[in-house]
Design an enzyme around this catalytic site. Sequence first.
Site, PDB file in Angstrom:
ATOM      1  N   LYS A 121      -2.466  10.332   5.714  1.00 44.07           N
ATOM      2  CA  LYS A 121      -2.316  10.752   7.017  1.00 44.07           C
ATOM      3  C   LYS A 121      -3.231  12.067   7.172  1.00 44.07           C
ATOM      4  O   LYS A 121      -4.387  11.939   7.081  1.00 44.07           O
ATOM      5  CB  LYS A 121      -0.970  11.104   7.486  1.00 44.07           C
ATOM      6  CG  LYS A 121      -0.085   9.870   7.386  1.00 44.07           C
ATOM      7  CD  LYS A 121      -0.333   8.863   8.231  1.00 44.07           C
ATOM      8  CE  LYS A 121       0.507   7.558   7.814  1.00 44.07           C
ATOM      9  NZ  LYS A 121       1.833   7.689   7.585  1.00 44.07           N
ATOM     10  N   ASP A 177       9.932  14.371   3.122  1.00 48.24           N
ATOM     11  CA  ASP A 177       8.690  13.800   3.474  1.00 48.24           C
ATOM     12  C   ASP A 177       7.982  14.761   4.172  1.00 48.24           C
ATOM     13  O   ASP A 177       8.468  15.088   5.274  1.00 48.24           O
ATOM     14  CB  ASP A 177       8.953  12.700   4.054  1.00 48.24           C
ATOM     15  CG  ASP A 177       7.563  11.879   4.805  1.00 48.24           C
ATOM     16  OD1 ASP A 177       6.787  12.533   4.776  1.00 48.24           O
ATOM     17  OD2 ASP A 177       7.802  10.682   5.183  1.00 48.24           O
ATOM     18  N   TYR A 195      10.955   7.790   9.342  1.00 48.41           N
ATOM     19  CA  TYR A 195       9.792   7.071   9.425  1.00 48.41           C
ATOM     20  C   TYR A 195      10.197   5.424   9.204  1.00 48.41           C
ATOM     21  O   TYR A 195      11.065   5.231   8.429  1.00 48.41           O
ATOM     22  CB  TYR A 195       8.776   7.439   8.476  1.00 48.41           C
ATOM     23  CG  TYR A 195       7.446   6.340   8.120  1.00 48.41           C
ATOM     24  CD1 TYR A 195       6.531   6.596   9.253  1.00 48.41           C
ATOM     25  CD2 TYR A 195       7.294   5.670   7.065  1.00 48.41           C
ATOM     26  CE1 TYR A 195       5.537   5.774   9.074  1.00 48.41           C
ATOM     27  CE2 TYR A 195       6.265   4.742   7.049  1.00 48.41           C
ATOM     28  CZ  TYR A 195       5.267   4.913   8.029  1.00 48.41           C
ATOM     29  OH  TYR A 195       4.259   3.906   7.884  1.00 48.41           O
TER      30      TYR A 195
HETATM   31  C1  PLP Z   1       2.687   6.712   7.258  1.00 49.66           C
HETATM   32  C2  PLP Z   1       4.108   7.395   6.666  1.00 49.66           C
HETATM   33  C3  PLP Z   1       4.519   7.067   5.335  1.00 49.66           C
HETATM   34  C4  PLP Z   1       4.030   6.029   4.572  1.00 49.66           C
HETATM   35  O1  PLP Z   1       3.002   5.945   3.993  1.00 49.66           O
HETATM   36  P1  PLP Z   1       1.872   4.858   3.855  1.00 49.66           P
HETATM   37  O2  PLP Z   1       0.774   5.840   3.250  1.00 49.66           O
HETATM   38  O3  PLP Z   1       1.491   4.258   5.121  1.00 49.66           O
HETATM   39  O4  PLP Z   1       2.396   4.155   2.923  1.00 49.66           O
HETATM   40  C5  PLP Z   1       5.724   7.986   5.073  1.00 49.66           C
HETATM   41  N1  PLP Z   1       6.209   9.018   5.773  1.00 49.66           N
HETATM   42  C6  PLP Z   1       5.755   8.999   7.045  1.00 49.66           C
HETATM   43  C7  PLP Z   1       6.234  10.277   7.690  1.00 49.66           C
HETATM   44  C8  PLP Z   1       4.647   8.498   7.340  1.00 49.66           C
HETATM   45  O5  PLP Z   1       3.891   8.936   8.527  1.00 49.66           O
END
Ligand code: PLP
Length: 458
Positions: A219, A194, A120
Amino acid sequence: MSRASSSAHFLHSDMDVIPFPKFATNAIHIGNEPERNGASHDLVTPISLAVTFGQIEPGVFKVHDYARGGNPTRDSVERSLAAAENAAHTVTFSSGTGALSAIMQLIGSGDEVVSMASLYGGTYTYFDNIATKNGIRIVYLDVTDADKLHHALSRNTRMVYLESPVNPSMRVIDIEAVVRSVKGYNKDIITVLDNSFTTPYFLRPLDLGVDISYQSVSKYMGGHADVMMGSASVNSEDLANRLKYLQNNMGAIPSPFDCYLILRSLKTLHIRMREHMKNGLLVAKFLERHPCVEKVNHPGLPSHPNYELFKKQSRGCSGIFSFYLSGGKTELFKFFRHLKIFTVAASFGGCESVCSFPTVMSHKGVQPKVLQAAGVTDNLARLSIGLEDVEDLMEDLDQALWSSGARKGYQQQQQQTSPTSTDSRRDRRGSQKIKIVNTQATQTGVAEVETPRFARRY
Ligand SMILES: *Cc1c(COP(=O)(O)O)cnc(C)c1O
């Protein structure tokens, strides 16, 4: 029974998502019981706004003393998230990146992180510009290559940081295999995954041996593109205590209102994810047959190189995937301009379908060599399929694709000859356009889609 309704029935019975036991019941109830048993028996958790809490005598308090350290609404959402992740503890932060900052404070100067060649974008930025400034060394490599991974691990390796599926190529890593080899080398190396793309509804990292399951709750977990939050879920008491300390003392805490919104969102996560999966697979299958599309990267389709691994590892897939247009940058820009329902935007996981252009958005500034290795080219688009009627989504993509000037064989033609003038769009429309309207869509698009069967258990 009409053909349309029988294919709809077929679709639903073939979706075959076998959820983790009690997932929905826990999501609806865990974290909410204290209030139900409290003085007014609230059915849902109230929003607790207090910054401070009265102490029985100086230094003696009931649960909380000051809201940066914790408050009742945050306790509720953390318990609910922990239940979803099958974790002993979840610690929340004001964004995913806030959670990442705290996770990275578990290690320090002189330590090494082994991570992946494609990540990311925000994580890259954090690693390259902030973690390195703190004296942490980051090694990027293809972790699926066992030799390379073994070679990269050293006495200084303190963390292995993973992301799967990989953004935006959608390559899938064998999480259990990577964790096994890391722990075989040194069991004290902290493994982080993640899991924002997949969510714990389909995959629970801790059950696969990962130490920290990291979520951008902004998300799918939030699911409505209106809250920012991050979480780190763990089984280890030691990691939980250290992360709680960092949450309190770095101060990137979520607001009580955001905690309430996420508690609410988690109650429908199971319904939303099934629908994202269904819509995503239908649209991916539709694009796979579309003459203006060169290739679709969706781990839930048999054409994906990691399909078997993905089915074994996950209980389903979300609504994110990417595709290569049969065209170049100009055609892809045109495609974006013609979209009516899809919004061109970063992020994913909301009810609204969005579409992004990695080389000019999320991956802008990434070195060309890295982009090439990750398969990120100027004709790659990433989609986050929302919860709209799938026929409308297919119709929108169809008209934008035909309006883009993309055409079958574009890539080969580019290699063989100098650019030719655009061929007759009208001819192609007449002869090849896939008609996507109402029941026709059900017959051509929906009924033919085979959905993968996912693992019952790990
Ligand atoms: C959006 C995202 C992040 C970061 O999250 P935020 O809430 O925007 O700080 C980390 N990893 C992935 C895969 C993401 O899509």
